[in-house]
Scaffold this motif. Sequence first.
Motif, PDB file in Angstrom:
ATOM      1  N   MET A  76       0.834  -1.205   0.000  1.00  0.00           N
ATOM      2  CA  MET A  76       0.000   0.000   0.000  1.00  0.00           C
ATOM      3  C   MET A  76       0.869   1.255   0.000  1.00  0.00           C
ATOM      4  O   MET A  76       0.559   2.235  -0.671  1.00  0.00           O
ATOM      5  N   THR A  77       1.975   1.208   0.763  1.00  0.00           N
ATOM      6  CA  THR A  77       2.860   2.377   0.814  1.00  0.00           C
ATOM      7  C   THR A  77       3.392   2.697  -0.580  1.00  0.00           C
ATOM      8  O   THR A  77       3.409   3.851  -1.004  1.00  0.00           O
ATOM      9  N   LEU A  78       3.808   1.652  -1.291  1.00  0.00           N
ATOM     10  CA  LEU A  78       4.323   1.876  -2.647  1.00  0.00           C
ATOM     11  C   LEU A  78       3.247   2.497  -3.538  1.00  0.00           C
ATOM     12  O   LEU A  78       3.512   3.413  -4.316  1.00  0.00           O
ATOM     13  N   VAL A 266      -5.278  -0.373   6.908  1.00  0.00           N
ATOM     14  CA  VAL A 266      -3.911  -0.245   6.407  1.00  0.00           C
ATOM     15  C   VAL A 266      -3.678   1.153   5.829  1.00  0.00           C
ATOM     16  O   VAL A 266      -2.632   1.769   6.065  1.00  0.00           O
ATOM     17  N   ILE A 267      -4.653   1.665   5.082  1.00  0.00           N
ATOM     18  CA  ILE A 267      -4.490   3.020   4.527  1.00  0.00           C
ATOM     19  C   ILE A 267      -4.345   4.026   5.661  1.00  0.00           C
ATOM     20  O   ILE A 267      -3.495   4.917   5.631  1.00  0.00           O
ATOM     21  N   THR A 268      -5.179   3.846   6.699  1.00  0.00           N
ATOM     22  CA  THR A 268      -5.065   4.724   7.874  1.00  0.00           C
ATOM     23  C   THR A 268      -3.652   4.684   8.446  1.00  0.00           C
ATOM     24  O   THR A 268      -3.039   5.722   8.702  1.00  0.00           O
ATOM     25  N   ALA A 269      -3.140   3.461   8.627  1.00  0.00           N
ATOM     26  CA  ALA A 269      -1.795   3.324   9.205  1.00  0.00           C
ATOM     27  C   ALA A 269      -0.757   4.010   8.341  1.00  0.00           C
ATOM     28  O   ALA A 269       0.135   4.701   8.840  1.00  0.00           O
ATOM     29  N   CYS A 270      -0.877   3.852   7.011  1.00  0.00           N
ATOM     30  CA  CYS A 270       0.110   4.455   6.107  1.00  0.00           C
ATOM     31  C   CYS A 270       0.052   5.981   6.185  1.00  0.00           C
ATOM     32  O   CYS A 270       1.091   6.651   6.172  1.00  0.00           O
ATOM     33  N   GLY A 282       6.137   9.186   1.672  1.00  0.00           N
ATOM     34  CA  GLY A 282       5.897   8.016   2.488  1.00  0.00           C
ATOM     35  C   GLY A 282       7.146   7.172   2.616  1.00  0.00           C
ATOM     36  O   GLY A 282       7.998   7.173   1.745  1.00  0.00           O
ATOM     37  N   THR A 283       7.260   6.486   3.767  1.00  0.00           N
ATOM     38  CA  THR A 283       8.365   5.545   3.960  1.00  0.00           C
ATOM     39  C   THR A 283       7.803   4.278   4.588  1.00  0.00           C
ATOM     40  O   THR A 283       6.736   4.313   5.206  1.00  0.00           O
ATOM     41  N   ILE A 284       8.536   3.187   4.412  1.00  0.00           N
ATOM     42  CA  ILE A 284       8.086   1.929   5.008  1.00  0.00           C
ATOM     43  C   ILE A 284       8.158   2.011   6.526  1.00  0.00           C
ATOM     44  O   ILE A 284       7.254   1.579   7.229  1.00  0.00           O
TER      45      ILE A 284
END
Lengths: 334, 505
Positions: A76-78, A266-270, A282-284
Amino acid sequence: MNIRNTRHDSQLFEKNNLLKNRIISGISGFNELPLLIVNIVIIVALIFLSPNFLNPQNLIAVLMGASFDSIVAIGMTLLLISGGFDLSVGSIVGFGGVMAGKMLVLGQSVPVSIIIGLLSGAFIGFLNGFIVTKIKVNPLITTLAMMQIVRGIIYIITKALGIPLLPDNFSIIAQKQFYGIQTPVFVMIVLVVLAEVFYRKSIFFKQFYFIGGNEESARLSGIKVDKLKWLTYIISGTLASLAGILMASRMGGAQSAAGTGMELRVITACVIGGCSLSGGQGTIFGSFLGVLLMALIVNAFNLLGVSVYWQQTATGLILLSAVLVDVLRRRKMQ
Amino acid sequence: MSEKLLEAVNISKSFFSNKVLDDINFNIGYGEVLGLVGENGAGKSTLVKILTGVHNPDNGYIMIEGSKVNIKNIGIAKNQGINIGFQELSLTNNLSVAENIFIGKIPSNHIGFVKTKQLYDMADDLIKKFKVGIQAKDKVEKLSIGNKQIVEILKSISSNPKLLILDEPTSSLEELEVENLFKLILELKKNNYSIIYISHNLDEIFRITDRILVLRDGKNIGIFNREEIDKKGLINKIINKEIKEFFASEDKKAKSLEVLLDVNNLSDHENFKNVSFQLNKGEILGFAGLVGSGKVEVCKTIFGLSKKYSGDIFLKGKKIFFKSPVVARRKKISFISEDRKVSGLFLRDSVSNNMISEILKAVSVANFLSNFKVSVIAKKFIDLLKIKIAKTTQNVMFLSGGNQQKIMVSKCLASKPEMIIAVDPTRGIDIGSKADIHEILKEQAKKGVGIILISSELDEVIHMSDRILIFVNGEIIENINSEDFDSQKISLAINKGKDEKENSK
């Protein structure tokens, strides 16, 4: 300001403030610091508030809870970095598990079943990427549709019952423990570390930041924009199905509702971790801290006996405050 | 009533210890267009911000129609009739022209329904009054950028201001659109509106303004009547340094005749047809023509942005099909895009990341970025192009236009191109930066790089090019060598197509 003097001035300025500058840029370059501090504060608070928190079993449970989300968050981050979006990952988690389970039930060997599970996730990502980059449908709509199509297919394949009771030689994969820690946690750690290093420094992944930063500029710079964007959906789909297969193995059965609601979590977390919905950022490590934060909150509420209904409210508040902090920081930069 | 609309007296402003405006005095009469010029950082925007109430002056005061006014905030500026037309458009695309002009004050009946007829009548009145050729009912998204700019100005006018400030209103307009804008400004003048016109484009300043106020380092260098001063004189006032040969043709030595690019019968069956030309190594080839003459489209096709073309393109004697920018970049062709914000820069990324975006391989070790190599490249281009920044990790978004443009040029040069397509490489930037970029492009040509140059300023093409191709209605009608450059003849040739088109209509 005299233009012709600025260079001289700025050199002088830089000399005087070399150390100060270096410290400031070191800190401001480390964008995940506030989030790391929040995580540490919660951990310290829990140590004092709950005697059970430091219990190894509890810590392992927290990591276990974070592992599936983290694996999905890598993809998702990518996607978010390159300006994309994927709502179908939750359904792909279910789909990957069910497809692998179906193969096992049909008598395929464990490796073959796992590979087919992964390929089915990759295939959904392939479709997403095709529709988004070639037919140019908005990623939100595309993956919203795909989320429902895939979930529907899961119900059709399993008659909504899932695939219970998978063979032991499959279940052992995610249930096996080393030093009390189960496989998904190791998979998470390896993938997060690898992705962190590659996303941050490799020139291949640097291209995704350029695409998300300005697609037109990236195209004029000779970056293969469409192909790379397509690839992000395939990577995301594959990672989601990997999480689904591990989840099925851990449970000893593939549930038809597995992964429901995961996409938004997951989107929230990112986003908490510093990804921008408009791309380029964004970063991992940030996303991982975001996932960890949400896992810690769930754990805190469980340990402290707070009603589960408060969990969603708290998550929402954290998301809002994370975005607020970001907006304020940007305004200051201006 | 005073004969001056606005008078600024002894305006000073400092930020921290930095004196940005030092004792500025000027006035504006009714129906006057006052040009405001100066390099980036000369204090123009601070002065505008004081007039519009964003900043308050440390010293001095402002008189409007003979009485002293304290413009404490934006609201007071608006009430006093000072309105600013923004460089970036603030229109709502899917609403009509009329709705955009009167947004915030749309006439409605007592239950809040829009009085549609009245709205469109009001808009029609304005459109007729200022003789602009747009329809009140058109959706804004259908308009050209030039017409959007005009709607933006009508929007400012609708609140009936006394003074209108236009900050680089032509920076994203094509020649023809500029003409329409100027017509509007002249109409505004007739109706006794006063205007402060800010631009780096001195040709425009000379055409449209009555007097010119020059700022340098926060000081008022002087206010000149347009007739009193010429372009060269004005440039000297702005930068306090004789730029030799600025806009004067220098001795053009014989270039090598080694053909770099050979284009044969190129057509895209829409914007241009039967285009044939050659670009030699070390040559700067200017493309001149009106909007829609096909000059930009030819460049985009060569760079692989439009796949459908017929005809042949040879690069160093080898036939190549340019199906995408990836192919063009691999063949060492670089593109300086016409709009740094839309298709040039990664605005939210750092200076150094922008510079290395086309040369990732070259600044890496085993496919991982090398901080050292990145910093070497960044330092090299910051020195080479005299880019003024505090540090290379700085965000590009907040830099001045001139610095942004230089970063875009660095990005292109970093890839060591053998051919450069430069579309408006100095659009909307200050004269100092412009000279720097011109110098660097000429240097590249001396090193053997072939350059195709397009500019919205004919003077720039004439000044820079070794040869000019004139595009009319999608065809090359003339090929002029530098010995025969004559701006009047060229501009006549360019406009030939327009007259023919109008006659045939």
